[in-house]
Design a protein around this motif. Structure first.
Motif: not given
Length: 446
Positions: A42-63
């Motif tokens: 879901h958050i990978t998709m959110l980043e692709s449509i601009g609802l998550l920052g590119k710098d935020e996605l890797p941190q969230l995925l890691q966690a």
């Protein structure tokens, strides 16, 4: 006490909370790692449509990967005061990443979140069930081939009827499992569709990319209509348990046969000693407890579709809390059936067959049909041959000819085990479990 996702500025009465939460937190532990997987997609998709920052996605995925690892190690817990698995995951992310952790819920509801959790969980469990069915199938085919020459009585109305064989008996249950797997495949195909993005059942004003999450999670397709996606809650569980019940029906029937054949009055088979128990008063007893418990548990599983139907019966469109109750009977059912399949495969592997059943003349009448057919084949009208053999049996002059020659497909002399095995392998291979596994590994490995 942690706030609920939905809580405003008042506290719920504790007794009401206890009643409404019920066993949710316990049941949600089954879903924890799948909740993490769904959130990763879901958050990978959110980043692709601009609802998550590119710098935020890797941190969230890691966690999230770290939380997934906790689930795998059996260390994930839902803390006191935390309502469910979704809240716990979000709480853990927020503790580590601050407000960034709160962003993962954009564009979804707990309704589609639990739907996707249930589907991810169920498809994994269906794979495990299919694997266990295949193991039992292989044991049955092996025993069928091993004892294909050993005759045994066949029965109708529990009366001695016609010659059968252990090749037929073991092989019959193998073919039954091959048919049962078709139901399991249908359940898997219906399960393996993506409900994520349906939100509370009416979609979202965010420009969600549901095709993307479908591909990321390795679903075959999506539940397209968002209202139908929500209507699938309960329907999936009912249909899946019908498939489980079909397998359970085969195993329960086989268990009953084995208990009967193990008794001294039959003495057709001998069960492994470790699968029997003694009596506190009768030193001779070797009770077939394992198969009796398999029979009872499988019969319990056969009641699950009706339980689920009654819980969801006559509910109109939309979500209702009634559906939450389904988890309590649905989620544990897979482990129960897997246990039964595993135990059944073990016993079949160790089972010993009595190769001298027909030494007892009490079984001679089962060859009467063979004699009638021999006389008919030599030219005597069938009804005359039937009457002659019947009169011989009454007069005590019937002599059984144990040399039988069955050659048609599926008979004693032509078991068709190769064809049955091909049926099983074809159905098993059509699940394409590798698609699911590859997609999940890609998400987890980055």
């Amino acid at each position: 006490m942690a706030n609920k996702l939905w809580e405003k500025n008042f506290e719920v009465n504790q007794e009401i909370e206890r009643f409404t939460v019920g066993r949710d937190r316990e049941m949600d532990l089954y879903l924890a790692k799948y909740d993490v997987l769904g959130s990763m997609a879901h958050i990978t998709m959110l980043e692709s449509i601009g609802l998550l920052g590119k710098d935020e996605l890797p941190q969230l995925l890691q966690a999230l990967r770290a939380i997934y690892a906790q689930c795998e190690r059996g260390e994930f817990v839902i803390e006191d005061g935390v309502e469910d698995v979704h809240s716990q995951v979000e709480l853990m992310l927020t503790r580590e990443l601050g407000d960034m952790g709160k962003k993962i819920h954009s564009g979804r509801s707990r309704n589609d979140q639990v739907l996707v959790d249930l589907k991810l969980f169920t498809r994994h469990e269906l794979k495990d069930i299919a694997d266990h069915v295949k193991i039992l199938f292989d044991e049955l085919i092996q025993k069928s081939n091993q004892y294909k020459e050993v005759l045994m009585p066949g029965y109708t109305h529990l009366q001695i009827a016609m010659p059968s064989s252990f090749g037929l008996w073991f092989g019959a249950y193998a073919e039954s499992l091959a048919d049962d797997l078709l139901f399991l495949q249908a359940a898997y195909r219906m399960t393996n569709r993506n409900p994520l993005g349906s939100a509370a059942g009416y979609g979202s004003s965010f420009p969600l990319n549901r095709t993307m999450t479908t591909q990321l999670l390795g679903f075959d397709s999506m539940d397209y209509n968002v209202v139908y996606a929500q209507m699938g809650r309960g329907k999936m569980e009912r249909n899946v348990t019908f498939a489980l019940a079909t397998i359970a029906g085969t195993v329960a029937k086989m268990a009953f046969d084995a208990c009967l054949f193990n008794s001294q009055n039959f003495s057709f088979v001998k069960l492994p000693k470790e699968c029997t128990t003694g009596s506190s008063i009768m030193p001779h007893k070797k009770n077939p407890d394992v198969f009796e418990l398999i029979r009872a548990r499988c019969n319990k599983i056969q009641g699950l579709p009706q339980q689920i139907m009654l819980m969801m019966n006559n509910l109109p469109v939309g979500y209702f809390r009634d559906m939450q109750m389904i988890k309590e009977v649905f989620l544990p059912a897979f482990d129960e059936l897997k246990d039964c399949l595993q135990m059944a495969a073990y016993i079949i592997n160790k089972m010993e067959v009595n190769e001298h059943i027909l030494d007892n003349p009490m079984y001679d009448p089962m060859f009467s049909v063979e004699e009638v057919n021999r006389l008919a084949a030599s030219g005597m009208p069938f009804r005359d041959a039937y009457k002659k053999v019947g009169l011989d049996i009454e007069a005590g002059t019937f002599k059984a000819n144990r040399q039988i020659h069955h050659t048609h497909e599926g008979s004693i002399g032509n078991l068709c085990n190769e064809q049955i095995t091909k049926l099983m392998e074809q159905t098993f291979n059509e699940f394409h479990f590798e698609r699911m596994e590859q997609a999940e590994q890609k998400l987890l490995n980055g």
